[in-house]
Design a protein around this motif. Structure first.
Motif, PDB file in Angstrom:
ATOM      1  N   GLU A  21      14.609   3.558 -41.969  1.00 20.68           N
ATOM      2  CA  GLU A  21      13.240   3.374 -41.333  1.00 20.68           C
ATOM      3  C   GLU A  21      13.314   2.665 -40.158  1.00 20.68           C
ATOM      4  O   GLU A  21      14.167   2.072 -39.822  1.00 20.68           O
ATOM      5  N   PRO A  22      12.417   3.252 -39.121  1.00 24.31           N
ATOM      6  CA  PRO A  22      12.530   2.645 -37.714  1.00 24.31           C
ATOM      7  C   PRO A  22      11.868   1.332 -37.679  1.00 24.31           C
ATOM      8  O   PRO A  22      11.137   0.821 -38.439  1.00 24.31           O
ATOM      9  N   SER A  23      12.926   0.339 -37.003  1.00 21.88           N
ATOM     10  CA  SER A  23      12.481  -1.165 -37.153  1.00 21.88           C
ATOM     11  C   SER A  23      11.757  -1.471 -35.785  1.00 21.88           C
ATOM     12  O   SER A  23      12.253  -0.690 -34.744  1.00 21.88           O
ATOM     13  N   PRO A  24      10.624  -2.243 -35.997  1.00 16.89           N
ATOM     14  CA  PRO A  24       9.879  -2.397 -34.824  1.00 16.89           C
ATOM     15  C   PRO A  24      10.660  -3.307 -33.882  1.00 16.89           C
ATOM     16  O   PRO A  24      11.511  -4.184 -34.242  1.00 16.89           O
ATOM     17  N   THR A  25      10.276  -3.201 -32.444  1.00 17.41           N
ATOM     18  CA  THR A  25      11.218  -3.886 -31.474  1.00 17.41           C
ATOM     19  C   THR A  25      10.054  -4.868 -31.018  1.00 17.41           C
ATOM     20  O   THR A  25       8.950  -4.505 -30.557  1.00 17.41           O
ATOM     21  N   VAL A  26      10.463  -5.930 -31.077  1.00 13.96           N
ATOM     22  CA  VAL A  26       9.587  -6.967 -30.560  1.00 13.96           C
ATOM     23  C   VAL A  26      10.206  -7.762 -29.322  1.00 13.96           C
ATOM     24  O   VAL A  26      11.477  -8.111 -29.090  1.00 13.96           O
ATOM     25  N   LEU A  27       9.587  -7.714 -28.057  1.00 19.99           N
ATOM     26  CA  LEU A  27      10.091  -8.131 -26.884  1.00 19.99           C
ATOM     27  C   LEU A  27       9.036  -9.363 -26.488  1.00 19.99           C
ATOM     28  O   LEU A  27       7.679  -9.378 -26.710  1.00 19.99           O
ATOM     29  N   ALA A  28       9.616 -10.564 -26.229  1.00 18.36           N
ATOM     30  CA  ALA A  28       8.905 -11.686 -26.043  1.00 18.36           C
ATOM     31  C   ALA A  28       8.613 -11.653 -24.541  1.00 18.36           C
ATOM     32  O   ALA A  28       9.535 -11.822 -23.617  1.00 18.36           O
ATOM     33  N   VAL A  29       7.418 -11.592 -24.184  1.00 22.08           N
ATOM     34  CA  VAL A  29       7.009 -11.572 -22.870  1.00 22.08           C
ATOM     35  C   VAL A  29       6.681 -12.998 -22.316  1.00 22.08           C
ATOM     36  O   VAL A  29       6.089 -13.714 -22.705  1.00 22.08           O
ATOM     37  N   GLY A  30       7.386 -13.470 -21.096  1.00 23.74           N
ATOM     38  CA  GLY A  30       7.372 -14.785 -20.426  1.00 23.74           C
ATOM     39  C   GLY A  30       8.171 -15.627 -21.198  1.00 23.74           C
ATOM     40  O   GLY A  30       7.831 -16.788 -20.826  1.00 23.74           O
ATOM     41  N   ALA A  31       8.713 -15.685 -22.191  1.00 21.85           N
ATOM     42  CA  ALA A  31       9.421 -16.315 -22.785  1.00 21.85           C
ATOM     43  C   ALA A  31      11.059 -16.403 -22.236  1.00 21.85           C
ATOM     44  O   ALA A  31      11.851 -15.511 -22.327  1.00 21.85           O
ATOM     45  N   SER A  32      11.516 -17.491 -21.562  1.00 18.37           N
ATOM     46  CA  SER A  32      12.717 -17.541 -20.843  1.00 18.37           C
ATOM     47  C   SER A  32      13.787 -18.182 -21.811  1.00 18.37           C
ATOM     48  O   SER A  32      13.219 -19.028 -22.594  1.00 18.37           O
ATOM     49  N   PRO A  33      15.014 -17.605 -21.759  1.00 15.95           N
ATOM     50  CA  PRO A  33      16.169 -18.212 -22.634  1.00 15.95           C
ATOM     51  C   PRO A  33      16.160 -19.806 -22.148  1.00 15.95           C
ATOM     52  O   PRO A  33      16.037 -19.913 -21.194  1.00 15.95           O
ATOM     53  N   THR A  34      16.553 -20.547 -23.036  1.00 13.74           N
ATOM     54  CA  THR A  34      16.995 -22.057 -22.665  1.00 13.74           C
ATOM     55  C   THR A  34      18.227 -22.022 -21.732  1.00 13.74           C
ATOM     56  O   THR A  34      19.081 -21.203 -22.107  1.00 13.74           O
ATOM     57  N   PRO A  35      18.241 -22.912 -20.696  1.00 14.52           N
ATOM     58  CA  PRO A  35      19.328 -22.940 -19.940  1.00 14.52           C
ATOM     59  C   PRO A  35      20.649 -23.622 -20.662  1.00 14.52           C
ATOM     60  O   PRO A  35      20.541 -24.437 -21.799  1.00 14.52           O
ATOM     61  N   ARG A  36      21.529 -22.638 -20.425  1.00 16.09           N
ATOM     62  CA  ARG A  36      23.042 -23.409 -20.997  1.00 16.09           C
ATOM     63  C   ARG A  36      23.248 -24.861 -20.278  1.00 16.09           C
ATOM     64  O   ARG A  36      22.845 -25.013 -19.063  1.00 16.09           O
ATOM     65  N   ASP A  37      24.003 -25.791 -20.853  1.00 12.65           N
ATOM     66  CA  ASP A  37      24.264 -27.111 -20.279  1.00 12.65           C
ATOM     67  C   ASP A  37      25.619 -27.141 -20.041  1.00 12.65           C
ATOM     68  O   ASP A  37      26.048 -28.154 -19.226  1.00 12.65           O
ATOM     69  N   HIS A  38      26.676 -26.164 -20.034  1.00 11.41           N
ATOM     70  CA  HIS A  38      27.950 -26.154 -19.644  1.00 11.41           C
ATOM     71  C   HIS A  38      28.807 -27.308 -19.875  1.00 11.41           C
ATOM     72  O   HIS A  38      29.496 -27.843 -19.064  1.00 11.41           O
ATOM     73  N   LEU A  39      28.433 -27.980 -21.255  1.00 10.59           N
ATOM     74  CA  LEU A  39      29.031 -29.230 -21.311  1.00 10.59           C
ATOM     75  C   LEU A  39      30.337 -29.172 -21.747  1.00 10.59           C
ATOM     76  O   LEU A  39      31.502 -30.065 -21.107  1.00 10.59           O
ATOM     77  N   VAL A  40      31.103 -27.918 -22.329  1.00 13.92           N
ATOM     78  CA  VAL A  40      32.403 -27.865 -22.594  1.00 13.92           C
ATOM     79  C   VAL A  40      33.434 -27.601 -21.479  1.00 13.92           C
ATOM     80  O   VAL A  40      34.412 -28.313 -21.335  1.00 13.92           O
ATOM     81  N   TRP A  41      32.500 -26.633 -20.605  1.00 17.48           N
ATOM     82  CA  TRP A  41      33.323 -26.446 -19.192  1.00 17.48           C
ATOM     83  C   TRP A  41      33.567 -27.920 -18.485  1.00 17.48           C
ATOM     84  O   TRP A  41      34.422 -28.302 -17.864  1.00 17.48           O
ATOM     85  N   SER A  42      32.528 -28.636 -18.294  1.00 21.13           N
ATOM     86  CA  SER A  42      32.635 -30.197 -17.789  1.00 21.13           C
ATOM     87  C   SER A  42      33.582 -31.006 -18.499  1.00 21.13           C
ATOM     88  O   SER A  42      34.049 -31.744 -17.669  1.00 21.13           O
ATOM     89  N   ILE A  43      33.555 -31.039 -19.693  1.00 25.43           N
ATOM     90  CA  ILE A  43      34.535 -31.788 -20.321  1.00 25.43           C
ATOM     91  C   ILE A  43      35.772 -31.358 -20.109  1.00 25.43           C
ATOM     92  O   ILE A  43      36.742 -32.165 -19.670  1.00 25.43           O
ATOM     93  N   PHE A  44      36.188 -30.084 -20.000  1.00 27.50           N
ATOM     94  CA  PHE A  44      37.405 -29.514 -19.585  1.00 27.50           C
ATOM     95  C   PHE A  44      37.845 -30.010 -18.147  1.00 27.50           C
ATOM     96  O   PHE A  44      38.819 -30.374 -18.074  1.00 27.50           O
ATOM     97  N   ASN A  45      36.968 -29.684 -17.162  1.00 30.76           N
ATOM     98  CA  ASN A  45      37.007 -30.228 -15.994  1.00 30.76           C
ATOM     99  C   ASN A  45      37.412 -31.740 -15.728  1.00 30.76           C
ATOM    100  O   ASN A  45      38.031 -31.921 -14.742  1.00 30.76           O
ATOM    101  N   THR A  46      36.746 -32.656 -16.553  1.00 30.22           N
ATOM    102  CA  THR A  46      36.930 -33.798 -16.330  1.00 30.22           C
ATOM    103  C   THR A  46      38.266 -34.247 -16.931  1.00 30.22           C
ATOM    104  O   THR A  46      38.877 -35.095 -16.144  1.00 30.22           O
ATOM    105  N   ILE A  47      38.608 -33.550 -17.849  1.00 24.09           N
ATOM    106  CA  ILE A  47      39.914 -34.174 -18.663  1.00 24.09           C
ATOM    107  C   ILE A  47      41.060 -33.631 -17.795  1.00 24.09           C
ATOM    108  O   ILE A  47      41.972 -34.291 -17.491  1.00 24.09           O
ATOM    109  N   TYR A  48      40.980 -32.214 -17.777  1.00 22.97           N
ATOM    110  CA  TYR A  48      42.221 -31.497 -17.072  1.00 22.97           C
ATOM    111  C   TYR A  48      42.505 -31.311 -15.763  1.00 22.97           C
ATOM    112  O   TYR A  48      43.326 -31.359 -15.178  1.00 22.97           O
ATOM    113  N   MET A  49      41.151 -31.178 -15.097  1.00 24.27           N
ATOM    114  CA  MET A  49      41.256 -30.529 -13.661  1.00 24.27           C
ATOM    115  C   MET A  49      40.097 -31.284 -12.916  1.00 24.27           C
ATOM    116  O   MET A  49      39.128 -30.756 -12.282  1.00 24.27           O
ATOM    117  N   ASN A  50      40.279 -32.582 -12.751  1.00 20.65           N
ATOM    118  CA  ASN A  50      39.316 -33.453 -12.273  1.00 20.65           C
ATOM    119  C   ASN A  50      39.736 -33.448 -10.615  1.00 20.65           C
ATOM    120  O   ASN A  50      39.874 -34.582 -10.047  1.00 20.65           O
TER     121      ASN A  50
END
Length: 134
Positions: A19-48
């Motif tokens: 059966e064809p599945s309906p495609t839902v597009l969210a107009v105007g809804a932007s994805p939540t921003p990434r916080d890059h926390l893991v990358w920051s922890i890595f840079n703080t500990i290993y490559m500061n």
């Protein structure tokens, strides 16, 4: 004859039509921003490099706090700053040692060439036909 289980000739054939599945597009809804926390922890500990990893960690925590509070625009700004500082910290921590290694190698090659030239200068043999010996 035992008929307690279905036999193969009585099993229904599966339908390959989907059966064809309906495609839902969210107009105007932007994805939540990434916080890059893991990358920051890595840079703080290993490559500061120049404490840029710590600064990136601070902006990552701010971005996560703003995202949890529901302020998506502030979270996006802090996330962008965290990404920039993480990029600078990673590039500085990777490029600087490579540059120093290249300078060290070229310096060693130059000194070895200079040493060979000086050895050949000091081992020069004078000929026996000098005018001062007479």
């Amino acid at each position: 004859m035992d008929t307690s289980y279905p036999r193969e000739d009585y099993l229904p054939t599966p339908s390959h039509k989907r059966e064809p599945s309906p495609t839902v597009l969210a107009v105007g809804a932007s994805p939540t921003p990434r916080d890059h926390l893991v990358w920051s922890i890595f840079n703080t500990i290993y490559m500061n490099f120049c404490c840029l990893g710590f600064v990136a960690l601070a902006f990552s925590v701010k971005a996560r706090d703003r995202k949890v509070a529901g302020d998506v625009e502030a979270a996006r700004r802090f996330s962008s700053k965290a990404r920039c500082y993480n990029t600078l910290a990673t590039a500085g921590s990777v490029v600087l040692p490579l540059l120093l290694a290249a300078l060290l190698i070229t310096g060693v090659l130059h000194l070895s060439k200079l040493a060979q030239e000086s050895v050949s200068f000091f081992t020069y043999q004078f000929s026996g036909s000098d005018d001062e010996d007479k």
